[in-house]
Design a protein around this motif. Structure first.
Motif, mmCIF file in Angstrom:
data_model
loop_
_atom_site.group_PDB
_atom_site.id
_atom_site.type_symbol
_atom_site.label_atom_id
_atom_site.label_comp_id
_atom_site.label_asym_id
_atom_site.label_seq_id
_atom_site.Cartn_x
_atom_site.Cartn_y
_atom_site.Cartn_z
ATOM 1 N N THR A 158 0.847 -1.189 0.000
ATOM 2 C CA THR A 158 0.000 0.000 0.000
ATOM 3 C C THR A 158 0.881 1.238 0.000
ATOM 4 N N ASP A 159 0.484 2.246 -0.770
ATOM 5 C CA ASP A 159 1.285 3.462 -0.911
ATOM 6 C C ASP A 159 1.611 4.043 0.471
ATOM 7 N N PRO A 160 2.912 4.138 0.837
ATOM 8 C CA PRO A 160 3.258 4.634 2.185
ATOM 9 C C PRO A 160 2.873 6.095 2.400
ATOM 10 N N HIS A 161 2.857 6.905 1.333
ATOM 11 C CA HIS A 161 2.463 8.306 1.472
ATOM 12 C C HIS A 161 0.970 8.420 1.793
ATOM 13 N N GLN A 162 0.166 7.558 1.168
ATOM 14 C CA GLN A 162 -1.260 7.558 1.470
ATOM 15 C C GLN A 162 -1.512 7.119 2.903
ATOM 16 N N LEU A 163 -0.788 6.094 3.344
ATOM 17 C CA LEU A 163 -0.951 5.635 4.715
ATOM 18 C C LEU A 163 -0.524 6.704 5.713
ATOM 19 N N ALA A 164 0.584 7.389 5.415
ATOM 20 C CA ALA A 164 1.054 8.444 6.319
ATOM 21 C C ALA A 164 0.031 9.566 6.418
ATOM 22 N N GLY A 165 -0.586 9.931 5.287
ATOM 23 C CA GLY A 165 -1.611 10.962 5.302
ATOM 24 C C GLY A 165 -2.825 10.548 6.112
ATOM 25 N N ALA A 166 -3.224 9.271 5.983
ATOM 26 C CA ALA A 166 -4.377 8.776 6.743
ATOM 27 C C ALA A 166 -4.075 8.768 8.242
#
Length: 359
Positions: A186-194
């Motif tokens: 899973t995209d780590p940038h998307q997870l960090a934003g969530a």
């Protein structure tokens, strides 16, 4: 939800994140605090806005939320139990969504009061009547006091999971996103934003529970959960045990700094002063982060380039060059004599870097 459904929710959270990405820019701070959209400022200055969420993404997000909350949250409940966010046998949904988001409540004001009432009832089960014990609370709504953002602002959390088998009622913050859960891919940038968004929600709950005086009777878990989609479907996939301690502290400190920045802002020149024009006149501070969120980034980049601002080559270059602009840095590299203490220090560091690169 996490995709920005609901004007108040997407707006307030986005305003905080907007400010946090470049807190040194007065125009950016003014825009976030006073809720003046930078897209409108860009149009005012003759630029075409380049950021925003597609109608398709918003529609899909709304549909996903409705699907997982249907039938007392059956789809979401099953997944929360499977991942041990909730215990076996958990049931019940308290739907605090407003009508514009598919819920039963007529207004944000009623959602705010309903959230306070429900959390108060959870903290005091011996109160009058039979207090509800829902396993899922959809869209609990929290008011952010005036002073942090002007005017008062609202945060609509995505979902709260509540369990009752560990003494005090225990709340777990859930952040809903429609992108697929691909496990370790899973995209780590998307997870960090969530996670960052969930941290904002957790801090908002801390503030509310403190206001209600029931922080010692309701437990807030420091780990949250991300509700993503199963690839190729509208069924939820829950990532449990997401550590939110750093993100919550970031939100706490960020709100403190934002409140201080709000107090330090010069007021509009008069009650009739155009807020868009006021933001357009404010001082700007270009950063490479601006390219990822600000509709005025192209204007500020061009101005920074003309001024020789090292930030046009990235924040690391700006930190390395310090007070020395690009023109003087090039002159020093070409053998020019340093004129200031800062330039002499830069020249020493450049020579040291050169000798390290070519032993």
């Amino acid at each position: 939800m996490g995709n920005g459904s609901g004007t108040a929710q997407g707006n307030t959270r986005a305003r905080f994140e907007q400010w946090a990405r470049n807190p040194l820019c007065q125009a950016n701070t003014l825009s976030a605090v006073h809720n003046v959209r930078m897209a409108d400022v860009a149009r005012h200055l003759g630029y075409r806005p380049s950021f925003g969420q597609s109608v398709f993404a918003l529609t899909r997000g709304n549909n996903f939320e409705r699907q997982i909350l249907r039938d007392e949250g059956a789809r979401l409940l099953e997944e929360l139990i499977r991942t041990d966010v909730l215990p076996e046998g958990a049931k019940g949904l308290a739907d605090l969504r407003v009508r514009m988001n598919g819920g039963p409540l007529p207004s944000l004001e009623e959602a705010i009061e309903a959230t306070k009432g429900l959390l108060g009832a959870l903290a005091d089960p011996s109160g009058p009547g039979s207090p509800p014990r829902p396993a899922i609370i959809a869209s609990p709504t929290v008011l952010i006091p005036k002073g942090v953002m002007l005017p008062e602002a609202v945060l609509i959390l995505d979902v709260l999971a509540v369990r009752y088998d560990r003494g005090r009622p225990e709340l777990t913050v859930g952040e809903i996103k429609t992108y697929p859960d691909r496990g370790g891919h899973t995209d780590p940038h998307q997870l960090a934003g969530a996670r960052a968004q969930a941290g904002i929600y957790l801090h908002a709950l801390e503030l509310l529970l403190a206001e209600l005086g029931c922080g010692d009777r309701v437990r807030l878990r420091r780990t949250g959960c991300l509700v993503l989609t199963r690839p190729g479907s509208n069924f939820p996939s829950v990532r449990a045990g997401e550590d939110l301690r750093y993100q919550t502290e970031r939100a706490r400190r960020g709100f403190e700094l934002l409140e201080a920045a709000a107090r330090g802002l010069a007021p509009f020149e008069s009650p009739g002063d155009d807020p868009i024009d006021a933001v357009a006149r404010a001082e700007t501070e270009y950063s490479e982060a601006c390219l990822r969120f600000c509709d005025r980034a192209s204007q500020c980049h061009a101005a920074a380039l003309e001024a020789g601002n090292p930030a046009v080559l990235g924040d690391e270059v700006r930190r390395f060059l310090g007070e020395v602009d690009l023109g003087r840095a090039v002159a020093l590299l070409n053998g020019g004599d340093p004129r200031t203490a800062g330039e002499r220090d830069l020249l020493r560091r450049l020579r040291r870097a050169g000798s390290t690169a070519h032993p």
